[in-house]
Design a protein around this motif. Structure first.
Motif, PDB file in Angstrom:
ATOM      1  N   ASP A  63      -3.514  31.992  37.469  1.00  0.00           N
ATOM      2  CA  ASP A  63      -3.522  33.400  37.179  1.00  0.00           C
ATOM      3  C   ASP A  63      -2.135  34.171  36.707  1.00  0.00           C
ATOM      4  N   ALA A  64      -2.205  35.378  36.415  1.00  0.00           N
ATOM      5  CA  ALA A  64      -0.882  36.168  36.076  1.00  0.00           C
ATOM      6  C   ALA A  64      -0.471  36.407  37.542  1.00  0.00           C
ATOM      7  N   ILE A  65       0.879  36.536  37.582  1.00  0.00           N
ATOM      8  CA  ILE A  65       1.331  37.101  38.753  1.00  0.00           C
ATOM      9  C   ILE A  65       1.575  38.537  38.892  1.00  0.00           C
ATOM     10  N   PRO A  66       1.460  39.366  39.924  1.00  0.00           N
ATOM     11  CA  PRO A  66       1.749  40.864  39.989  1.00  0.00           C
ATOM     12  C   PRO A  66       3.185  41.031  39.321  1.00  0.00           C
ATOM     13  N   ILE A  67       3.443  41.973  38.882  1.00  0.00           N
ATOM     14  CA  ILE A  67       4.662  42.519  38.256  1.00  0.00           C
ATOM     15  C   ILE A  67       5.759  42.514  39.320  1.00  0.00           C
ATOM     16  N   SER A  68       5.413  42.906  40.462  1.00  0.00           N
ATOM     17  CA  SER A  68       6.562  43.096  41.639  1.00  0.00           C
ATOM     18  C   SER A  68       7.212  41.607  41.699  1.00  0.00           C
ATOM     19  N   GLN A  69       6.304  40.444  41.855  1.00  0.00           N
ATOM     20  CA  GLN A  69       6.564  39.276  42.037  1.00  0.00           C
ATOM     21  C   GLN A  69       7.587  38.674  41.062  1.00  0.00           C
ATOM     22  N   TRP A  73      11.476  37.639  41.059  1.00  0.00           N
ATOM     23  CA  TRP A  73      11.942  36.179  40.493  1.00  0.00           C
ATOM     24  C   TRP A  73      13.005  36.417  39.286  1.00  0.00           C
ATOM     25  N   TRP A  74      12.849  37.350  38.311  1.00  0.00           N
ATOM     26  CA  TRP A  74      13.587  37.794  37.495  1.00  0.00           C
ATOM     27  C   TRP A  74      14.994  38.137  37.937  1.00  0.00           C
ATOM     28  N   GLU A  75      14.998  39.079  38.902  1.00  0.00           N
ATOM     29  CA  GLU A  75      16.389  39.353  39.367  1.00  0.00           C
ATOM     30  C   GLU A  75      17.177  38.165  40.190  1.00  0.00           C
ATOM     31  N   SER A  76      16.248  37.266  40.716  1.00  0.00           N
ATOM     32  CA  SER A  76      16.900  36.036  41.558  1.00  0.00           C
ATOM     33  C   SER A  76      17.392  35.259  40.294  1.00  0.00           C
ATOM     34  N   LYS A  77      17.021  35.124  39.390  1.00  0.00           N
ATOM     35  CA  LYS A  77      17.463  34.326  38.293  1.00  0.00           C
ATOM     36  C   LYS A  77      18.897  34.912  37.690  1.00  0.00           C
ATOM     37  N   LYS A  78      18.863  36.301  37.583  1.00  0.00           N
ATOM     38  CA  LYS A  78      20.010  36.953  37.237  1.00  0.00           C
ATOM     39  C   LYS A  78      21.193  36.860  37.850  1.00  0.00           C
TER      40      LYS A  78
END
Length: 80
Positions: A63-69, A73-78
């Motif tokens: 399923d799609a994940i909530p935008i907060s998750q 994740w995106w910030e941890s990759k940055k």
């Protein structure tokens, strides 16, 4: 060259004319036997699945994940 590993990975399994004719004979025999049985409740036989008929789909996740998750994740990759 159709027999290389790359061609097999890209195009899938290749069937010779003999293989295709045998699959067609198999389908016709199954259908003929089903017709001669004359059982109304018997399901119609399905044809033999050819390699080029298989769906090549890839499913990633459920399923799609909530935008907060996603944002976490995106910030941890940055940071990396």
């Amino acid at each position: 060259m159709p027999e290389t590993a790359l061609a097999h990975a890209v195009y899938g399994e290749r069937w010779s004319i003999t293989d295709q004719l045998l699959a067609l004979i198999f389908d016709v025999l199954q259908l003929g036997n089903w017709q001669r049985a004359r059982k109304r409740t018997a399901p119609k036989p399905k044809p033999l699945v050819r390699p080029w008929q298989r769906k090549k789909t890839t499913s990633l996740g459920r399923d799609a994940i909530p935008i907060s998750q996603f944002d976490d994740w995106w910030e941890s990759k940055k940071r990396k």
